[in-house]
Enzyme design. Structure first.
Site, mmCIF file in Angstrom:
data_model
loop_
_atom_site.group_PDB
_atom_site.id
_atom_site.type_symbol
_atom_site.label_atom_id
_atom_site.label_comp_id
_atom_site.label_asym_id
_atom_site.label_seq_id
_atom_site.Cartn_x
_atom_site.Cartn_y
_atom_site.Cartn_z
ATOM 1 N N GLY A 80 0.831 -1.202 0.000
ATOM 2 C CA GLY A 80 0.000 0.000 0.000
ATOM 3 C C GLY A 80 0.861 1.245 0.000
ATOM 4 O O GLY A 80 2.052 1.190 0.320
ATOM 5 N N CYS A 139 5.065 -6.351 1.934
ATOM 6 C CA CYS A 139 5.466 -4.954 1.823
ATOM 7 C C CYS A 139 4.766 -4.097 2.883
ATOM 8 O O CYS A 139 5.067 -4.226 4.055
ATOM 9 C CB CYS A 139 5.224 -4.440 0.408
ATOM 10 S SG CYS A 139 6.269 -3.023 0.049
ATOM 11 N N TYR A 140 3.808 -3.246 2.493
ATOM 12 C CA TYR A 140 3.109 -2.458 3.516
ATOM 13 C C TYR A 140 2.535 -3.398 4.582
ATOM 14 O O TYR A 140 2.613 -3.113 5.784
ATOM 15 C CB TYR A 140 1.969 -1.660 2.878
ATOM 16 C CG TYR A 140 1.268 -0.727 3.840
ATOM 17 C CD1 TYR A 140 1.800 0.521 4.127
ATOM 18 C CD2 TYR A 140 0.070 -1.103 4.466
ATOM 19 C CE1 TYR A 140 1.174 1.385 5.010
ATOM 20 C CE2 TYR A 140 -0.569 -0.245 5.352
ATOM 21 C CZ TYR A 140 -0.012 0.999 5.627
ATOM 22 O OH TYR A 140 -0.633 1.850 6.505
ATOM 23 N N HIS A 150 7.926 -8.241 -3.234
ATOM 24 C CA HIS A 150 6.622 -8.627 -3.782
ATOM 25 C C HIS A 150 6.680 -9.999 -4.451
ATOM 26 O O HIS A 150 7.044 -10.097 -5.619
ATOM 27 C CB HIS A 150 6.163 -7.584 -4.804
ATOM 28 C CG HIS A 150 5.790 -6.279 -4.183
ATOM 29 N ND1 HIS A 150 4.540 -6.015 -3.675
ATOM 30 C CD2 HIS A 150 6.526 -5.163 -3.955
ATOM 31 C CE1 HIS A 150 4.505 -4.800 -3.171
ATOM 32 N NE2 HIS A 150 5.704 -4.259 -3.321
ATOM 33 N N GLU A 164 4.288 -11.627 -5.512
ATOM 34 C CA GLU A 164 3.195 -11.766 -6.487
ATOM 35 C C GLU A 164 3.577 -11.355 -7.903
ATOM 36 O O GLU A 164 2.890 -11.686 -8.859
ATOM 37 C CB GLU A 164 1.961 -10.986 -6.018
ATOM 38 C CG GLU A 164 2.090 -9.462 -6.016
ATOM 39 C CD GLU A 164 2.712 -8.888 -4.732
ATOM 40 O OE1 GLU A 164 3.471 -9.611 -4.059
ATOM 41 O OE2 GLU A 164 2.444 -7.707 -4.431
ATOM 42 N N ASP A 201 -15.533 -10.847 -22.876
ATOM 43 C CA ASP A 201 -16.009 -10.625 -21.509
ATOM 44 C C ASP A 201 -17.528 -10.618 -21.425
ATOM 45 O O ASP A 201 -18.120 -11.292 -20.583
ATOM 46 C CB ASP A 201 -15.476 -9.296 -20.963
ATOM 47 C CG ASP A 201 -13.974 -9.191 -21.112
ATOM 48 O OD1 ASP A 201 -13.323 -10.254 -21.203
ATOM 49 O OD2 ASP A 201 -13.454 -8.069 -21.140
ATOM 50 N N LYS A 241 -8.114 -11.455 -17.899
ATOM 51 C CA LYS A 241 -8.625 -11.970 -19.175
ATOM 52 C C LYS A 241 -8.474 -13.485 -19.321
ATOM 53 O O LYS A 241 -9.412 -14.171 -19.720
ATOM 54 C CB LYS A 241 -7.865 -11.284 -20.306
ATOM 55 C CG LYS A 241 -8.529 -11.414 -21.640
ATOM 56 C CD LYS A 241 -9.594 -10.380 -21.692
ATOM 57 C CE LYS A 241 -10.327 -10.314 -22.985
ATOM 58 N NZ LYS A 241 -11.235 -9.141 -22.938
HETATM 59 N N1 GLN Z 1 4.453 2.724 1.335
HETATM 60 C C1 GLN Z 1 5.303 1.706 1.900
HETATM 61 C C2 GLN Z 1 6.762 1.970 1.558
HETATM 62 O O1 GLN Z 1 7.056 2.841 0.808
HETATM 63 C C3 GLN Z 1 4.906 0.344 1.352
HETATM 64 C C4 GLN Z 1 5.117 0.233 -0.129
HETATM 65 C C5 GLN Z 1 4.454 -0.969 -0.727
HETATM 66 O O2 GLN Z 1 3.636 -1.623 -0.086
HETATM 67 N N2 GLN Z 1 4.776 -1.264 -1.972
HETATM 68 O O3 GLN Z 1 7.631 1.305 2.066
#
Ligand code: GLN
Length: 518
Positions: free
Chosen positions: A58, A85-86, A173, A175, A231, A374
């Site tokens: 986030g 991450c966040y 990440h 993902e 779709d 898709k």
């Molecule tokens: N905003 C947070 C940071 O800059 C998390 C970033 C993110 O979740 N990609 O570290």
């Protein structure tokens, strides 16, 4: 209740760019998964009885006033939690660790070094791997009970865990496809840590949606906007399986379709075909051309096409009588680009996403494919028995050729782009490249230039050819079409399409370009 849904993982949305990718990867592990906002009350989450919880990335900083947060109890329910991450930073912050602005920010490909600590997420992995980082903040101090499982040159906590409580925090990440072993990491989490069976299928998704729609709609009347594209076709057939005769499908020919497409759609989905769609075709070409006359600004064109669509629908709805639900074939990339997918920026408005003008009198919109990419929609389509030819067709935008004609739209320009596009498609097929590109088409640039044909001066239009390869349409590479094919297409277009004297091949990837022009 539907037994199929018993086993699920909840993805909690903190507004990250890759949230749907997280959900998608979980689905790829054959585990059912739903995305919920971080504002969802804890009781509701508890009620859903998930096997695992994933917190997404986030844009906020956890230590700032008013940043998206999570209650401490979320981590104390005995349900495994993976923070990304966040989400990872939040886990540490809430549980007593420390998050700060990082002295060195990290973006993009980064080497991650695994620490010599056994981790169920890194089972049998090499000691270093390439990961995708995107952060300004970092975890400067672990919460009590956690241990570091990986670091990078600049980031002391690339991942951490508290195995005893099944809590896992990952700064990078997993993902995104750039992260090596990313999929395995998520698979280790959902299958090994959360102990999901991994026996869910996309087919189940279709059956679940059919059930859910049936119980929601009851005996209500449903109107579906069928464009003939992948779709909306999948959405229509899904709805017809759910509510049968209560569904009416309206196909609006707005005069911005590919060559002969209106007739094709009618031949497949019309009332003589295999589907029970109460198919109504409205030929509204002239209405659209009149409203679009002289309009050049892309967003205004989209808006006009969208509004006119709604008007046509409204009129049909009046004829049919009261309509309770409106079905749209919105899919996830439409949602993201329209800025409705969390915090991401608006790239283009989609006429088929949300916010219908007030003049429409429907109770609710049903968008059964809203969370899917898709290729996932295609899987649903195949499961529903829609012929491969239709399901594997390339995407075609709702506003149609309206956004493949740069500048103002006239009936003559529509003809030009239709004919050029038909030639391009014929030649791609001829060259065996039909399935070798994921989307390809001709567009009309508004550029006129001087040429010479038959010794005469011409001052005519340039056609742009575009062809891309992509898995999820979020990013795309240009197709390396053999030069001989391009040359043949060029020759045919300038010979056969009036008022075209140049042909360009667009070699721009996405990003920075979008796939369509407007
Ligand atoms: N905003 C947070 C940071 O800059 C998390 C970033 C993110 O979740 N990609 O570290």
């Amino acid at each position: 209740m539907n037994t199929i849904q018993q086993e699920k993982v909840i993805v909690i949305d903190f507004g990250g760019q890759y949230n749907q990718l997280v959900a998608r990867r979980v689905r790829e592990c054959q585990v059912y998964c739903e995305i919920w906002s971080y504002k969802t009350p804890l009781d509701k989450i508890r009620e859903m009885n998930p096997k695992g919880i994933i917190l997404t990335g986030g844009p906020n900083s956890v230590y700032l006033e008013g940043a998206a947060s999570a209650p401490k109890e979320l981590f104390e329910m005995g349900i495994p939690v993976l923070g990304l991450c966040y989400g990872a930073q939040l886990m540490m912050h809430v549980l007593g660790g420390k998050v700060e602005r990082a002295p060195e920010r990290e973006y993009g490909r980064t080497k991650v070094i695994l620490d010599p600590v056994p981790s169920p997420l890194y089972e049998r992995f090499p000691s270093t791997m390439t990961c995708w980082m995107s952060h300004n903040d970092y975890i400067s101090q672990l919460a009590p009970g956690f241990e570091v499982t990986a670091h990078t040159d600049n980031c002391p906590v690339a991942s951490a865990q508290c195995v005893e409580k099944n809590l896992y925090a990952i700064q990078y990440h997993p993902e995104v496809l750039h992260t090596e072993f990313g999929k395995q990491i998520l698979s280790h989490f959902v299958l090994d840590v959360c102990e999901c069976a991994g026996d869910w299928r996309m087919d189940d998704f279709a059956e679940q949606q059919i059930e859910a729609i049936r119980s929601k709609v009851g005996s209500g009347k449903v109107l579906c906007a069928l464009s003939g594209g992948v779709d909306s076709s999948v959405a229509a057939v899904l709805l017809s399986r759910a509510v049968g005769k209560n569904l009416t499908c309206v196909f609006v020919d707005h005069g911005l379709l590919r060559k002969d497409e209106g007739d094709l759609v009618e031949s497949v989905f019309g009332n003589d075909g295999p589907y029970d769609l109460n198919f109504i075709r409205i030929n509204a070409q002239d209405r659209f051309y009149v409203r679009l006359a002289g309009v050049t600004e892309p967003e205004r064109k989209r808006r006009i096409i969208g509004e006119e669509f709604i008007r046509v629908f409204e009129e049909v709805a009046h004829q049919i009588g009261a309509v309770d639900y409106l079905v749209q074939g919105t899919i996830y990339p439409d949602v993201v680009e329209s800025g409705l997918g969390g915090e991401s920026a608006v790239i283009k408005s989609h006429h088929n996403v949300g916010g219908l003008p007030d003049l429409v009198d429907f109770k609710e919109i049903i968008e059964p494919l809203r969370d899917l990419f898709k290729d996932e929609v295609r899987k649903v389509g195949l499961h529903l028995g829609i012929p491969e030819d239709l399901v594997l067709r390339q995407p075609f935008p709702g506003p149609g050729l309206g956004i493949r004609i740069i500048g103002d739209i006239t009936a003559e320009k529509v003809k030009m782009v239709q004919n050029a596009d038909a030639i391009f498609r014929e030649e791609m097929k001829e060259a065996g490249l039909e399935r070798g590109a994921d989307q390809y088409f001709a567009a009309l640039t508004n550029v006129r230039s001087v040429g010479v044909m038959g010794d005469e001066r011409t001052y005519d239009y340039a056609i742009a050819l575009r062809s891309v390869n992509t898995v999820d349409f979020m990013t795309a590479d240009v197709t390396e079409i053999p030069y001989s094919v391009l040359k043949k297409v060029m020759t045919r277009i300038v010979n056969e399409v009036d008022h075209v004297n140049r042909v360009f091949y667009d070699i721009t990837s996405k990003p920075p370009g979008t796939i369509e022009y407007e």
